[in-house]
Design a protein around this motif. Structure first.
Motif, PDB file in Angstrom:
ATOM      1  N   PHE A 219       0.726  -1.229  -0.151  1.00  0.00           N
ATOM      2  CA  PHE A 219       0.105  -0.080   0.145  1.00  0.00           C
ATOM      3  C   PHE A 219       0.870   1.326  -0.136  1.00  0.00           C
ATOM      4  CE2 PHE A 219       0.376  -2.090   4.179  1.00  0.00           C
ATOM      5  CZ  PHE A 219       1.063  -1.129   4.984  1.00  0.00           C
ATOM      6  N   GLY A 220       2.086   0.985  -0.141  1.00  0.00           N
ATOM      7  CA  GLY A 220       2.830   2.440  -0.086  1.00  0.00           C
ATOM      8  C   GLY A 220       4.414   1.977   0.305  1.00  0.00           C
ATOM      9  N   ALA A 221       5.146   3.310   0.694  1.00  0.00           N
ATOM     10  CA  ALA A 221       6.747   2.966   0.794  1.00  0.00           C
ATOM     11  C   ALA A 221       6.980   3.667   1.982  1.00  0.00           C
ATOM     12  CB  ALA A 221       7.757   3.325  -0.337  1.00  0.00           C
ATOM     13  N   PHE A 222       7.804   3.137   3.013  1.00  0.00           N
ATOM     14  CA  PHE A 222       8.188   3.735   4.148  1.00  0.00           C
ATOM     15  C   PHE A 222       9.698   4.453   4.043  1.00  0.00           C
ATOM     16  CE2 PHE A 222       5.148   0.683   5.894  1.00  0.00           C
ATOM     17  CZ  PHE A 222       4.349   1.400   6.633  1.00  0.00           C
ATOM     18  N   VAL A 223       9.917   5.552   4.532  1.00  0.00           N
ATOM     19  CA  VAL A 223      11.114   6.327   4.292  1.00  0.00           C
ATOM     20  C   VAL A 223      11.447   6.805   5.238  1.00  0.00           C
ATOM     21  CG1 VAL A 223      11.962   8.145   2.763  1.00  0.00           C
ATOM     22  CG2 VAL A 223      10.115   7.097   1.728  1.00  0.00           C
ATOM     23  N   ASP A 224      12.867   6.567   5.670  1.00  0.00           N
ATOM     24  CA  ASP A 224      13.487   7.168   6.793  1.00  0.00           C
ATOM     25  C   ASP A 224      14.022   8.598   6.549  1.00  0.00           C
ATOM     26  OD1 ASP A 224      15.087   7.693   9.065  1.00  0.00           O
ATOM     27  OD2 ASP A 224      16.572   6.078   8.638  1.00  0.00           O
ATOM     28  N   ILE A 225      13.595   9.565   7.048  1.00  0.00           N
ATOM     29  CA  ILE A 225      13.825  10.870   6.831  1.00  0.00           C
ATOM     30  C   ILE A 225      14.973  11.554   8.061  1.00  0.00           C
ATOM     31  CG2 ILE A 225      11.879  11.551   5.129  1.00  0.00           C
ATOM     32  CD1 ILE A 225      10.683  12.559   7.641  1.00  0.00           C
ATOM     33  N   GLY A 226      15.176  10.493   8.907  1.00  0.00           N
ATOM     34  CA  GLY A 226      16.032  11.063   9.743  1.00  0.00           C
ATOM     35  C   GLY A 226      15.405  11.408  11.114  1.00  0.00           C
ATOM     36  N   VAL A 227      14.277  11.353  11.289  1.00  0.00           N
ATOM     37  CA  VAL A 227      13.768  11.792  12.705  1.00  0.00           C
ATOM     38  C   VAL A 227      13.152  10.750  13.527  1.00  0.00           C
ATOM     39  CG1 VAL A 227      12.798  13.844  11.196  1.00  0.00           C
ATOM     40  CG2 VAL A 227      11.431  11.941  11.567  1.00  0.00           C
ATOM     41  N   GLY A 228      13.776   9.463  13.368  1.00  0.00           N
ATOM     42  CA  GLY A 228      13.303   8.515  14.457  1.00  0.00           C
ATOM     43  C   GLY A 228      12.156   7.640  14.005  1.00  0.00           C
ATOM     44  N   ARG A 229      11.228   8.238  13.060  1.00  0.00           N
ATOM     45  CA  ARG A 229      10.102   7.789  12.640  1.00  0.00           C
ATOM     46  C   ARG A 229       9.891   7.631  11.279  1.00  0.00           C
ATOM     47  NH1 ARG A 229       6.165   3.983  14.276  1.00  0.00           N
ATOM     48  NH2 ARG A 229       4.488   4.294  13.383  1.00  0.00           N
ATOM     49  N   SER A 230       9.513   6.595  10.468  1.00  0.00           N
ATOM     50  CA  SER A 230       9.729   6.463   9.201  1.00  0.00           C
ATOM     51  C   SER A 230       8.439   7.351   8.727  1.00  0.00           C
ATOM     52  CB  SER A 230       9.949   5.010   8.692  1.00  0.00           C
ATOM     53  OG  SER A 230      11.084   4.731   8.687  1.00  0.00           O
ATOM     54  N   GLY A 231       8.487   7.905   7.522  1.00  0.00           N
ATOM     55  CA  GLY A 231       7.091   8.406   6.916  1.00  0.00           C
ATOM     56  C   GLY A 231       6.723   7.572   5.832  1.00  0.00           C
ATOM     57  N   LEU A 232       5.306   7.217   5.602  1.00  0.00           N
ATOM     58  CA  LEU A 232       4.863   6.796   4.653  1.00  0.00           C
ATOM     59  C   LEU A 232       4.476   7.541   3.448  1.00  0.00           C
ATOM     60  CD1 LEU A 232       3.691   3.908   3.744  1.00  0.00           C
ATOM     61  CD2 LEU A 232       1.494   4.652   4.782  1.00  0.00           C
ATOM     62  N   ILE A 233       4.866   7.129   2.224  1.00  0.00           N
ATOM     63  CA  ILE A 233       4.407   7.355   0.867  1.00  0.00           C
ATOM     64  C   ILE A 233       3.085   6.728   0.414  1.00  0.00           C
ATOM     65  CG2 ILE A 233       4.857   8.275  -1.337  1.00  0.00           C
ATOM     66  CD1 ILE A 233       7.942   8.353  -0.520  1.00  0.00           C
ATOM     67  N   PRO A 234       2.005   7.081   0.522  1.00  0.00           N
ATOM     68  CA  PRO A 234       0.884   6.214   0.105  1.00  0.00           C
ATOM     69  C   PRO A 234       1.100   5.869  -1.421  1.00  0.00           C
ATOM     70  CG  PRO A 234      -0.224   7.841   1.284  1.00  0.00           C
ATOM     71  CD  PRO A 234       1.451   8.343   1.162  1.00  0.00           C
ATOM     72  N   LYS A 235       0.680   4.742  -1.695  1.00  0.00           N
ATOM     73  CA  LYS A 235       0.950   4.099  -3.034  1.00  0.00           C
ATOM     74  C   LYS A 235       0.016   5.273  -4.002  1.00  0.00           C
ATOM     75  CE  LYS A 235      -0.597   0.276  -5.767  1.00  0.00           C
ATOM     76  NZ  LYS A 235      -1.170  -1.192  -5.958  1.00  0.00           N
ATOM     77  N   ARG A 236      -0.797   6.056  -3.698  1.00  0.00           N
ATOM     78  CA  ARG A 236      -1.385   6.978  -4.892  1.00  0.00           C
ATOM     79  C   ARG A 236      -0.679   7.936  -4.952  1.00  0.00           C
ATOM     80  NH1 ARG A 236      -4.237   7.681  -0.139  1.00  0.00           N
ATOM     81  NH2 ARG A 236      -4.020   9.752   0.972  1.00  0.00           N
ATOM     82  N   TYR A 237       0.558   8.601  -4.498  1.00  0.00           N
ATOM     83  CA  TYR A 237       1.472   9.588  -4.538  1.00  0.00           C
ATOM     84  C   TYR A 237       2.693   9.099  -5.329  1.00  0.00           C
ATOM     85  CZ  TYR A 237      -1.197  12.001  -1.275  1.00  0.00           C
ATOM     86  OH  TYR A 237      -2.406  12.800  -0.643  1.00  0.00           O
ATOM     87  N   ILE A 238       2.876   7.719  -5.579  1.00  0.00           N
ATOM     88  CA  ILE A 238       4.019   7.125  -6.228  1.00  0.00           C
ATOM     89  C   ILE A 238       3.471   6.981  -7.737  1.00  0.00           C
ATOM     90  CG2 ILE A 238       5.712   5.335  -6.523  1.00  0.00           C
ATOM     91  CD1 ILE A 238       5.100   4.580  -3.766  1.00  0.00           C
ATOM     92  N   THR A 239       3.699   8.189  -8.662  1.00  0.00           N
ATOM     93  CA  THR A 239       3.156   8.269  -9.840  1.00  0.00           C
ATOM     94  C   THR A 239       4.295   8.158 -10.837  1.00  0.00           C
ATOM     95  OG1 THR A 239       3.200  10.613  -9.716  1.00  0.00           O
ATOM     96  CG2 THR A 239       1.100   9.441  -9.176  1.00  0.00           C
ATOM     97  N   PRO A 240       4.040   7.947 -12.063  1.00  0.00           N
ATOM     98  CA  PRO A 240       5.087   7.693 -12.943  1.00  0.00           C
ATOM     99  C   PRO A 240       5.800   9.038 -13.658  1.00  0.00           C
ATOM    100  CG  PRO A 240       2.765   7.831 -14.139  1.00  0.00           C
ATOM    101  CD  PRO A 240       2.640   7.702 -12.691  1.00  0.00           C
ATOM    102  N   ASP A 241       5.365  10.113 -13.278  1.00  0.00           N
ATOM    103  CA  ASP A 241       5.889  11.256 -13.651  1.00  0.00           C
ATOM    104  C   ASP A 241       7.202  11.554 -12.718  1.00  0.00           C
ATOM    105  OD1 ASP A 241       3.333  11.763 -12.376  1.00  0.00           O
ATOM    106  OD2 ASP A 241       4.408  13.881 -11.916  1.00  0.00           O
ATOM    107  N   LYS A 242       7.196  11.025 -11.679  1.00  0.00           N
ATOM    108  CA  LYS A 242       7.994  11.205 -10.432  1.00  0.00           C
ATOM    109  C   LYS A 242       8.985  10.097 -10.328  1.00  0.00           C
ATOM    110  CE  LYS A 242       4.455  12.866  -7.580  1.00  0.00           C
ATOM    111  NZ  LYS A 242       3.488  12.915  -6.183  1.00  0.00           N
ATOM    112  N   LEU A 243       9.197   9.142 -11.439  1.00  0.00           N
ATOM    113  CA  LEU A 243       9.818   7.926 -11.441  1.00  0.00           C
ATOM    114  C   LEU A 243      11.018   7.955 -12.627  1.00  0.00           C
ATOM    115  CD1 LEU A 243       7.288   5.361 -10.289  1.00  0.00           C
ATOM    116  CD2 LEU A 243       9.103   6.414  -9.004  1.00  0.00           C
ATOM    117  N   PRO A 244      11.859   7.358 -12.503  1.00  0.00           N
ATOM    118  CA  PRO A 244      13.159   7.151 -13.602  1.00  0.00           C
ATOM    119  C   PRO A 244      12.173   6.157 -14.623  1.00  0.00           C
ATOM    120  CG  PRO A 244      14.293   6.933 -11.678  1.00  0.00           C
ATOM    121  CD  PRO A 244      12.782   7.183 -11.334  1.00  0.00           C
TER     122      PRO A 244
END
Length: 978
Positions: free
Chosen positions: A914-939
């Motif tokens: 349902f999404g990707a968890f990202v470590d941004i260095g604050v001790g708690r991973s944030g979640l990118i929901p699947k709907r925000y992972i779109t083709p225009d943002k990807l190689p």
């Protein structure tokens, strides 16, 4: 009868962007819960009509890309008898399509509803060894015990669209047919199972979407006991450059077919022993292509189950009456079958009931009938519905009233599915697994809803077309037939369809979940190692202190200790740390992400900011410590570090995970590494096989130095098992270092086949061998041992001279071709990886071309390309050097510093369905929901993946929401950083 042909256009739409759910959160050390805001859209589609979508229905969520198949040329019409056959055996014979006919393109004259949206299953394909590999995929075709589909859907010719799941067909149709392996027999493929009526290679090709000749080659290579890494690297021309994931999919499909054959044989033997096996029943079993179809045929005959209604009626002798109703209804006299003193035949109503039950059984087991009803379901909107079970509600009520002492089931975890309805073609994989989990816990009840019009259309077709009596039938006989058709649908066919839907949804979801595990594990294992640094590994803690281990550049333990950084004596402990780091020239600290991780990070960040470790330029990183505690008490850890406390072993493991992730993580059971989701909801055997396979691929493709690698790492090399790995280590300890690959033949238990499979993945580094040999006090002992061993194995004289090619990816079977190529271009083995040799190789290829050179050298272009890679890559080349690297930092950002709209860089920690968890260095991973992972943002090379992101990848994100109360961060993906 008039028939009409129609070209059916299949419109493909993206799956809905339904997101995560708390009930399906992975249960691991790093992720305990997920965002409740990302609730799946559970509203039932209220479109009226049979499976037809309203125009612009998905416009509010995201634009839908539609692709329309090109119409094929019209096929000649086929003839098919519409009336019931003269006997059951004749029914089965008429269902086999004649050779050359295209019956699948004929749409019978009946009421055909609007076509439904066809959503393909997602597939995941990541290349480990990028040379010459292509993304590929698999698809499951429809399974039926009869080979008579009513309608064949045309596939679009476009390759990929991001808005849809990745295609599962291996795109090989435009490629010339490659070299074939030796002919493989059907018996060899299916083993000692039941001889089936279908060609396993053709079924395998239909099931996986891979070319027939490729399937035949893979089947033969697997039959010859070749490993997948060996096939993918050294037999590319036979598999049309498929990657390891694609080959594994074919292997799994092949194993399923073999299992069906073995199960069919077992059922046949059981029925034969019980005296129930007839020629018709045996043929029906031989026509089955899946375990579900076998169960459907065999279920009435299972020992211990009640005698089926149809079998009881047949024992009463009513089968001729049922056949007469279909063949010669004008001669059937129901009263003549009455036997007053026989139970079940005493009245005309009993006779009618028996005839109906026999007819219902015949209809439910007819292949063409099942194919037709499935085609109707494909055109309709079939939904899956879940609700809270009455048992769970009752337990909660009793607990609130004080009648129940024990705590009831946690219904709140499945709140999203307490009243959930979704189209089976649009349900997300994580939703399927969450629903299955709730059902297994008896919290949810699940139903599959098939529209009523399917039953009406099916019954009309059966009575007027497929099972129409051959002649005039009186109204009372037609009523019997109508009742039999309805009974067959309600009692036999509908449960079969529901089981089929649930099985396919679960299998698809499990497959995607396992694929997510595989990709996450692969990217975790292939993280770039940190070479040449002295590292301090720290397992943080409060009460019991922080366990630390100082490791040399090659992973040797220099010092271990326990420091208490979070108590009153922290200043004294800081001085101890400074002394240790300056003494051992340690500038790199690796902190585990467990308890007290953030406090330990803040402690080091404060010291670094104050330049406390001056003159050292100290930096630190945080690594995932999942599985470290389990490993610390494992037999491997006890054998490797017998004198260390288990807590200190964890610190050693944490430090080594950064020094060489692959070598350290293979010591831990993959399911404990903290990757993927739903590991408790998928098939244990499927998950184990897939994870073991990817570990073997990673170890093999990276390669191992035979003289320094551990026994644990060596047992994961393709072609080697635990016993052979142990024998190699014992040989090395007794006889000294291996000087070349040929000496592997001297190891006990390592035969020609094992040598062929493993030798290409084993490296013999001359520097390592020389340094180890110099440590041996008696240099003559190994030579005598070698000679003695050689004689014992009868392998003749094996040279102890080093071979520079043994440190490359070139297989020993290609050494003669390599030497011919070097002679042709005027090169020498001592020039491996040098700019001079590299220029000569490339110049030769530019002048003559790879294929022409391959013909000259009597080899294949794929083998020659591998030789070129081995000659031009520098000594000690590691494919991981181009993969993601560990981030080291010197300062931190706290959760309270985040604001909506803040742009940060981070590293993907884990991916879920349902999404990707990202470590941004604050001790708690944030979640990118699947709907925000779109083709225009990807190689472009990321768009073939189901989520397009994997662990270790660096991303730029924007903060969308920070919930301090629930400690949750929502992120939006901006781009993937390279």
């Amino acid at each position: 009868m008039i028939r009409r042909t129609r070209t059916v256009k299949v419109y493909k739409e993206s799956t809905s962007d339904e997101d995560d759910d708390p009930s399906s959160m992975p249960k691991n050390d790093s992720k305990e819960e997920c965002e409740e805001e990302w609730i799946p859209d559970s509203k039932e589609d209220k479109t009226k009509g049979r499976g037809r979508k309203r125009k612009g229905e998905m416009a509010e969520k995201k634009p839908v890309t539609k692709r329309v198949a090109k119409p094929r040329e019209s096929k000649p019409k086929t003839e098919r008898k519409s009336r019931a056959p003269k006997s059951l055996n004749t029914v089965k014979q008429e269902q086999a399509p004649n050779e050359g006919q295209q019956s699948s393109d004929v749409v019978r004259e009946t009421r055909v509803p609007q076509q439904s949206m066809n959503v393909k299953e997602e597939r995941l394909s990541i290349n480990i060894y990028s040379e010459g590999t292509t993304g590929s995929g698999m698809a499951e075709g429809p399974c039926s015990s009869k080979q008579l589909p009513v309608m064949k859907k045309e596939e679009p010719e476009e390759d990929f669209t991001f808005d849809e799941p990745a295609q599962k067909k291996q795109k090989t149709t435009s490629a010339p047919e490659g070299r074939r392996a030796a002919a493989v027999k059907s018996g060899d493929i299916l083993g000692e199972g039941l001889p089936m009526n279908w060609d396993p290679i053709k079924v395998l090709a239909d099931k996986t979407g891979v070319e027939t000749w490729v399937c035949a080659n893979i089947a033969q290579l697997l039959h010859e006991e070749n490993t997948i890494p060996f096939i993918v690297r050294y037999r590319k021309e036979l598999i049309n450059h498929m990657d390891a994931d694609a080959v594994r999919d074919v292997q799994l499909a092949l194993e399923e077919l073999s299992s069906v054959s073995r199960k069919g044989k077992s059922i046949t033997q059981t029925l034969k022993k019980e005296g129930q096996l007839t020629a018709e029943l045996e043929e029906a079993l031989k026509n089955c292509k899946s375990a579900d179809e076998l169960d459907h045929v065999y279920s009435p005959y299972k020992k211990g189950s009640k005698l089926s209604k149809a079998r009881r009626a047949k024992q009463l002798g009513l089968e001729p009456a049922a056949l007469a109703l279909l063949q010669t209804p004008q001669t059937l006299n129901l009263h003549s079958w009455i036997q007053p003193n026989t139970e079940g035949l005493s009245t005309v109503e009993d006779v009618i009931t028996g005839i109906e039950q026999i007819l219902a059984d015949m209809i439910a087991k007819d292949g063409e009938t099942l194919t037709y009803v499935r085609s109707l379901c494909e055109k309709s909107k079939v939904t899956i519905q879940s609700k809270v079970s009455k048992t769970a509600v009752k337990e909660q009520q009793q607990y609130k009233q004080g009648d129940q002492k024990s705590k009831p089931k946690d219904v709140d975890k499945f709140l999203l599915y307490s009243d959930f309805t979704c189209d089976v073609q649009r349900i997300q994989h994580h939703q399927t697994l969450a629903i299955n989990r709730g059902e297994s816990l008896k919290i949810l009840t699940v139903k599959v809803n098939i529209p009523d019009w399917v039953k009406n259309d099916f019954c009309r077709w059966c009575v007027n077309v497929r099972w129409r009596p051959q002649g005039f039938a009186r109204p009372e006989l037609m009523k019997i037939l109508n009742d039999a058709v309805e009974d067959s649908y309600k009692r036999l066919i509908l449960p079969l369809l529901i089981r089929s839907y649930r099985t396919k949804l679960t299998a698809s979801a499990e497959k995607e979940s396992v694929a997510m595990f595989v990709r996450n594990l692969r990217q975790r294992l292939l993280m770039c190692p940190v070479r040449g640094r002295v590292i301090m590994g720290i397992d943080p803690g409060f009460r019991h202190g922080c366990k630390l281990a100082v490791l040399s550049a090659n992973g040797q333990i220099i010092h271990t200790d326990v420091v208490y950084l979070h108590g009153s004596g922290r200043h004294k402990e800081a001085d101890k740390l400074r002394h240790l780091m300056i003494k051992h020239s340690c500038q790199t600290v690796v902190i585990g992400n467990g308890t007290a991780c953030r406090e330990t990070e803040a402690f080091f960040a404060d010291l670094i900011k104050r330049q406390f470790f001056c003159p050292l330029d100290v930096s630190y990183c945080i690594t995932n410590e999942a599985g470290a505690s389990i490993y610390s008490v494992s037999p491997e850890a006890v054998k490797e570090m017998p004198d260390l406390d288990p807590n200190l072993r964890s610190a050693v493991s944490i430090g080594r995970r950064v020094q060489d992730p692959l070598a350290e993580l293979v010591k831990i059971d993959p399911k404990h590494i903290g990757i993927g989701t739903y590991q408790h909801d998928v098939s244990k055997s499927l998950l184990r096989a897939a994870l073991d396979g990817v570990v073997q691929e990673c170890v093999s493709f990276v390669g191992v130095d035979i003289n320094i690698c551990s026994e644990t790492l060596m047992r994961h090399v393709a072609g080697l098992n635990a016993g052979q790995a142990r024998n190699i280590v014992e040989w090395r300890e007794k006889n000294g270092p291996f000087l070349n690959r040929e000496q592997l033949r001297l190891v006990k238990g390592l035969g020609p086949k094992s040598f062929q499979q493993c030798s290409g993945f084993i490296r013999v580094n001359p520097e390592t061998a020389h340094s180890m040999q110099s440590r041996k006090t008696d240099s003559s002992a190994p030579e005598k041992a070698v000679a003695k061993k050689s004689k014992a194995k009868g392998s003749g004289s094996i040279s102890a001279q080093p071979n520079p090619l043994d440190q490359t990816c070139i297989h020993p079977e290609s050494y003669s071709v390599t030497m011919s190529f070097l002679s042709q271009i005027g090169g020498h083995l001592n020039q491996l990886g040098s700019p001079e040799l590299t220029e000569r190789v490339r110049s030769s290829i530019r002048c003559s071309g790879l294929e022409t050179l391959a013909k000259t050298l009597h080899t294949t272009p794929e083998t020659l390309q591998l030789i070129v890679d081995g000659l031009t890559q520098p000594p000690g080349f590691d494919i991981r050097q181009d993969f993601e690297q560990t981030d080291f930092k010197q300062g931190i950002v706290s959760l309270s510093d985040l604001r909506e709209g803040t742009v940060l860089t981070g590293r993907v920690d884990n991916t879920a369905l349902f999404g990707a968890f990202v470590d941004i260095g604050v001790g708690r991973s944030g979640l990118i929901p699947k709907r925000y992972i779109t083709p225009d943002k990807l190689p472009s090379d990321h768009r073939r993946r189901s989520l397009a992101l994997g662990p270790g990848e660096r991303v730029e994100v924007r903060v969308l929401n920070v919930d301090l109360q629930r400690n949750r961060i929502t992120l939006d993906l901006i781009r993937v950083l390279r």
